[in-house]
Design a protein around this motif. Sequence first.
Motif, mmCIF file in Angstrom:
data_model
loop_
_atom_site.group_PDB
_atom_site.id
_atom_site.type_symbol
_atom_site.label_atom_id
_atom_site.label_comp_id
_atom_site.label_asym_id
_atom_site.label_seq_id
_atom_site.Cartn_x
_atom_site.Cartn_y
_atom_site.Cartn_z
ATOM 1 N N LYS A 105 -64.389 35.135 45.504
ATOM 2 C CA LYS A 105 -65.099 36.181 46.373
ATOM 3 C C LYS A 105 -65.857 37.188 45.511
ATOM 4 O O LYS A 105 -65.516 37.590 44.439
ATOM 5 C CB LYS A 105 -63.838 36.823 47.253
ATOM 6 N N GLU A 106 -66.757 37.611 46.192
ATOM 7 C CA GLU A 106 -67.616 38.652 45.640
ATOM 8 C C GLU A 106 -68.582 38.418 44.681
ATOM 9 O O GLU A 106 -69.413 39.098 43.877
ATOM 10 C CB GLU A 106 -66.833 40.004 45.036
ATOM 11 N N ALA A 107 -68.721 36.994 44.352
ATOM 12 C CA ALA A 107 -69.543 36.505 43.295
ATOM 13 C C ALA A 107 -70.911 36.440 43.857
ATOM 14 O O ALA A 107 -70.916 35.755 45.033
ATOM 15 C CB ALA A 107 -68.973 35.344 42.579
ATOM 16 N N PRO A 108 -72.026 36.533 42.899
ATOM 17 C CA PRO A 108 -73.485 36.216 43.716
ATOM 18 C C PRO A 108 -73.433 34.512 43.652
ATOM 19 O O PRO A 108 -72.940 33.762 42.785
ATOM 20 C CB PRO A 108 -74.183 36.655 42.642
ATOM 21 N N ALA A 119 -71.023 29.932 41.868
ATOM 22 C CA ALA A 119 -71.382 31.119 41.587
ATOM 23 C C ALA A 119 -72.393 30.988 40.681
ATOM 24 O O ALA A 119 -72.502 30.639 39.610
ATOM 25 C CB ALA A 119 -69.823 31.662 40.689
#
Length: 160
Positions: free
Chosen positions: A37-40, A88
């Motif tokens: 989560k929240e990874a580019p 990712a």
Amino acid sequence: MTLLPLYPRRLSTRAALCAVLGLAACGTPPVPYVVPKEAPVAQIRTALELPSSHASVTIRVGTDPSSPFHPFFTGYGYQDPTPYRDLAASQYFAVYYSESLPAGERCEIRTAFVLEPGKRYTLRGGAHFEPSFLGRQIRSCRLRLQDDGTGQEVPMLKRE
């Protein structure tokens, strides 16, 4: 005479025990990769040419050799490009490509890559056959990463 009736029972018990232990060892399926989560995110797919062969691509996150490989692609014969999958971005991925060929030959490539955020990529390659002047076919193994936005090949990294 009493040994004869007991022998088949012992054999079947041993066989059953071996089967249970064998299934228990193989019973844990590989875990697919999930983007944190929240990874580019970047997207990647495969478009491999597999002439009468079976191939797989697995990926491992990071440089730790003890971390598990995740299944990414398994196929047989010519494959249309697979759907894009999220990975990712800005993360090191070790890649293992393996292909079974006729006559017991194998094609194996180990490499790595880092993807840029927001971009789409395609893994291309497979076993390649060319006629030679001797009338035999020459095989080579190829695997390359293409930036789908520019059509250019992206250099892959040496696998550690």
